[in-house]
Design a protein around this motif. Structure first.
Motif, PDB file in Angstrom:
ATOM      1  N   PRO A  15      36.092  11.999 -30.401  1.00 42.86           N
ATOM      2  CA  PRO A  15      35.364  13.258 -30.211  1.00 42.86           C
ATOM      3  C   PRO A  15      34.715  13.047 -29.003  1.00 42.86           C
ATOM      4  O   PRO A  15      34.008  12.101 -28.907  1.00 42.86           O
ATOM      5  CB  PRO A  15      34.739  13.757 -31.556  1.00 42.86           C
ATOM      6  N   HIS A  16      34.735  14.283 -28.013  1.00 45.18           N
ATOM      7  CA  HIS A  16      33.616  13.975 -27.047  1.00 45.18           C
ATOM      8  C   HIS A  16      32.247  14.146 -27.429  1.00 45.18           C
ATOM      9  O   HIS A  16      31.949  15.237 -28.408  1.00 45.18           O
ATOM     10  CB  HIS A  16      34.019  15.285 -25.772  1.00 45.18           C
ATOM     11  N   THR A  18      29.641  15.906 -26.483  1.00 48.40           N
ATOM     12  CA  THR A  18      28.777  17.153 -26.386  1.00 48.40           C
ATOM     13  C   THR A  18      29.797  18.279 -26.307  1.00 48.40           C
ATOM     14  O   THR A  18      29.401  19.331 -26.221  1.00 48.40           O
ATOM     15  CB  THR A  18      28.055  17.036 -25.034  1.00 48.40           C
ATOM     16  N   MET A  19      31.245  18.104 -26.261  1.00 42.51           N
ATOM     17  CA  MET A  19      31.946  19.266 -25.796  1.00 42.51           C
ATOM     18  C   MET A  19      33.003  19.467 -27.073  1.00 42.51           C
ATOM     19  O   MET A  19      33.843  18.724 -27.475  1.00 42.51           O
ATOM     20  CB  MET A  19      32.839  19.276 -24.497  1.00 42.51           C
ATOM     21  N   ARG A  20      32.648  20.546 -27.994  1.00 40.99           N
ATOM     22  CA  ARG A  20      33.426  20.780 -29.040  1.00 40.99           C
ATOM     23  C   ARG A  20      34.894  20.817 -28.800  1.00 40.99           C
ATOM     24  O   ARG A  20      35.088  21.791 -27.913  1.00 40.99           O
ATOM     25  CB  ARG A  20      32.647  21.889 -29.660  1.00 40.99           C
ATOM     26  N   GLY A  21      35.831  20.443 -29.663  1.00 45.38           N
ATOM     27  CA  GLY A  21      37.174  20.502 -29.551  1.00 45.38           C
ATOM     28  C   GLY A  21      37.783  19.855 -28.414  1.00 45.38           C
ATOM     29  O   GLY A  21      39.185  19.983 -28.157  1.00 45.38           O
ATOM     30  N   GLU A  23      38.595  15.827 -27.143  1.00 46.49           N
ATOM     31  CA  GLU A  23      38.828  14.403 -27.424  1.00 46.49           C
ATOM     32  C   GLU A  23      39.119  13.680 -26.227  1.00 46.49           C
ATOM     33  O   GLU A  23      39.974  14.238 -25.389  1.00 46.49           O
ATOM     34  CB  GLU A  23      40.013  14.094 -28.570  1.00 46.49           C
ATOM     35  N   ALA A  47      39.501  25.525 -26.669  1.00 46.60           N
ATOM     36  CA  ALA A  47      38.290  24.627 -26.234  1.00 46.60           C
ATOM     37  C   ALA A  47      37.914  24.580 -24.649  1.00 46.60           C
ATOM     38  O   ALA A  47      39.161  25.009 -24.117  1.00 46.60           O
ATOM     39  CB  ALA A  47      38.636  23.231 -26.651  1.00 46.60           C
TER      40      ALA A  47
END
Length: 79
Positions: A15-16, A18-21, A23, A47
């Motif tokens: 998972p990144h 800070t950025m949801r959704g 990878e 995303a």
């Protein structure tokens, strides 16, 4: 970076931070070449990659499949 070879098959997506959704898997980062980093990235439906910059680095995209757009300097380019 003479002779660099990356084997990506075994590199997991994470998972990144800070950025949801979003990878990503890191193939090469600044510790290996200060002006270059290389990641493969997956985005969940809906995303977004937030507006951001990479000081001293260029960013490029090779899009395999999507329904989206890139906005750079206010200009939108659909994928």
């Amino acid at each position: 970076m003479p002779g660099f070879r990356a084997e990506i098959a075994g590199v997991p997506y994470e998972p990144h931070p800070t950025m949801r959704g979003v990878e990503r898997r890191t193939i090469m980062d600044k510790s290996q070449a200060k002006e270059l980093s290389f990641h493969t990235v997956r985005l969940a439906p809906g995303a977004e990659i937030a507006v951001h910059t990479h000081e001293g680095q260029a960013e490029s995209f090779y899009v395999i499949s999507c329904d989206g757009a890139c906005v750079m300097d206010g200009e939108e380019t659909p994928f």
